[in-house]
Motif scaffolding. Structure first.
Motif, PDB file in Angstrom:
ATOM      1  N   VAL A   1       0.869  -1.179   0.000  1.00  0.00           N
ATOM      2  CA  VAL A   1       0.000   0.000   0.000  1.00  0.00           C
ATOM      3  C   VAL A   1       0.906   1.228   0.000  1.00  0.00           C
ATOM      4  CG1 VAL A   1      -1.776   1.286   1.251  1.00  0.00           C
ATOM      5  CG2 VAL A   1      -1.834  -1.221   1.231  1.00  0.00           C
TER       6      VAL A   1
ATOM      7  N   ARG B   1      -1.959  -2.874  -3.651  1.00  0.00           N
ATOM      8  CA  ARG B   1      -3.326  -3.136  -3.191  1.00  0.00           C
ATOM      9  C   ARG B   1      -4.139  -1.865  -3.052  1.00  0.00           C
ATOM     10  NH1 ARG B   1      -5.381  -7.509  -4.802  1.00  0.00           N
ATOM     11  NH2 ARG B   1      -4.185  -9.358  -4.240  1.00  0.00           N
ATOM     12  N   ALA B   2      -3.476  -0.762  -2.701  1.00  0.00           N
ATOM     13  CA  ALA B   2      -4.209   0.496  -2.498  1.00  0.00           C
ATOM     14  C   ALA B   2      -3.239   1.660  -2.507  1.00  0.00           C
ATOM     15  CB  ALA B   2      -4.973   0.465  -1.172  1.00  0.00           C
TER      16      ALA B   2
ATOM     17  N   THR C   1      -8.036   0.193  -5.566  1.00  0.00           N
ATOM     18  CA  THR C   1      -8.516   0.683  -4.272  1.00  0.00           C
ATOM     19  C   THR C   1      -7.810   1.995  -3.930  1.00  0.00           C
ATOM     20  OG1 THR C   1      -8.837  -1.605  -3.540  1.00  0.00           O
ATOM     21  CG2 THR C   1      -8.833   0.093  -1.832  1.00  0.00           C
ATOM     22  N   VAL C   2      -8.619   3.031  -3.668  1.00  0.00           N
ATOM     23  CA  VAL C   2      -8.091   4.370  -3.401  1.00  0.00           C
ATOM     24  C   VAL C   2      -8.730   4.913  -2.128  1.00  0.00           C
ATOM     25  CG1 VAL C   2      -7.989   6.751  -4.278  1.00  0.00           C
ATOM     26  CG2 VAL C   2      -7.692   4.831  -5.855  1.00  0.00           C
TER      27      VAL C   2
ATOM     28  N   CYS D   1     -12.939   0.898  -9.778  1.00  0.00           N
ATOM     29  CA  CYS D   1     -12.040   1.355  -8.713  1.00  0.00           C
ATOM     30  C   CYS D   1     -12.857   1.692  -7.472  1.00  0.00           C
ATOM     31  CB  CYS D   1     -11.286   2.591  -9.203  1.00  0.00           C
ATOM     32  SG  CYS D   1     -10.164   3.290  -7.987  1.00  0.00           S
TER      33      CYS D   1
ATOM     34  N   ILE E   1      -9.581  -1.573   3.137  1.00  0.00           N
ATOM     35  CA  ILE E   1      -8.563  -2.206   2.282  1.00  0.00           C
ATOM     36  C   ILE E   1      -8.645  -3.728   2.376  1.00  0.00           C
ATOM     37  CG2 ILE E   1      -6.061  -2.517   1.982  1.00  0.00           C
ATOM     38  CD1 ILE E   1      -5.748   0.459   2.612  1.00  0.00           C
TER      39      ILE E   1
ATOM     40  N   SER F   1      -9.488  -6.008  -0.696  1.00  0.00           N
ATOM     41  CA  SER F   1      -8.505  -7.023  -1.047  1.00  0.00           C
ATOM     42  C   SER F   1      -9.152  -8.403  -1.148  1.00  0.00           C
ATOM     43  CB  SER F   1      -7.393  -7.034   0.004  1.00  0.00           C
ATOM     44  OG  SER F   1      -6.340  -7.872  -0.386  1.00  0.00           O
TER      45      SER F   1
END
Length: 268
Positions: free
Chosen positions: A37, A108-109, A132-133, A201, A256, A260
């Motif tokens: 991340v 992952r983010a 992922t944001v 997203c 997250i 995930s």
């Protein structure tokens, strides 16, 4: 090439060149997981900000590797500090993501606090390789907040002098604002950018009700235009999450981990 040195705490300093040849310095919280991340700090801040450090530590404890770094011109990274620089900092984030992708890590983010929140959203609007944001207290309208920081009639004063120097209480210059850098901020349209974020997203926006720097109403505006969005407002919380670091960490980590799990479920 990126370089790494070990420090006593088991975290590694990693240096990644950006596209302008400046060295970006970051701290890698390494776990055995290939999942990583990336954390982005805010305006006039660094990777050592409490929010960055606490999120990275929590991610590490949660089984994710984490990387917190200084944008060019901030902290330990090379380059001169510039007001604005939204898209240039987005380029910095791109260099970091490419570095870890080439090292066969799975991003992952991406998480950003304050101005960093804007950077991760701009990244997601331009590149569609992160699923992922997390936008922590980002600003929706970049024409706001300028008078508070630079005073009134700012454009007229810049045109007369060519720049404005923002000074601290002792009278020394903190940073200089040029016409070019101010126009770059004013022309960065978050509404338009967010319309280009893919519905694949997942985006989380977290904001505090007592934020005196950026109103929590900005978070609500993001929630109305980002297609795949979750909004979490923390009652009583300020811009720096002073007494709410634990709340922030919990919300972000849950999001997250959930994202995930969903990703892994869809690829299995």
């Amino acid at each position: 090439m990126a370089m790494a040195t070990q420090n006593p705490v088991g975290q590694k300093k990693v240096i990644i060149p950006n596209k302008y040849g400046e060295k970006l310095v970051g701290i890698l919280h390494e776990t055995e997981s290939p999942d990583i991340v990336i954390l982005c700090h805010g305006f006039r801040s660094t990777k050592e900000d409490d929010t960055m450090v606490n999120l990275a530590a929590a991610l590490e404890n949660g089984g994710f590797s984490a990387f917190r770094f200084d944008f060019a011109g901030n902290g330990e990274s090379e380059g001169s500090f510039q007001f604005g620089n939204y898209w240039r900092e987005t380029d910095d984030l791109r260099s970091v993501i490419q570095h870890f992708s080439e090292a066969n890590r799975t991003i992952r983010a991406i998480i950003g606090h304050s101005k960093g929140g804007n950077i991760v959203l701009l990244y997601a609007s331009k590149y569609h390789d992160i699923s992922t944001v997390v936008n922590v207290s980002g600003r929706y309208d970049l024409t706001e907040g300028i008078v508070e920081r630079l005073g009134k009639d700012v454009m007229q004063r810049i045109k007369e002098a060519g720049f404005i120097d923002v000074k601290n209480k002792t009278g020394s210059v903190n940073f200089r604002v040029t016409e070019e850098s101010l126009l770059e901020r004013l022309s960065t349209d978050m509404h338009e950018a967010c319309l280009h974020i893919s519905k694949e997203c997942r985006v989380l926006t977290v904001h505090g009700t007592e934020d005196q720097i950026i109103s929590s109403s900005d978070a609500v505006k993001f929630s109305k235009i980002i297609p795949n969005h979750k909004l979490h407002i923390i009652e009583g919380c300020d811009h720096g999450y002073t007494h709410y670091q634990g709340d922030l960490v919990s919300v972000v980590l849950d999001f997250i981990k959930g994202a995930s799990s969903a990703q892994q479920g869809s690829t299995s």
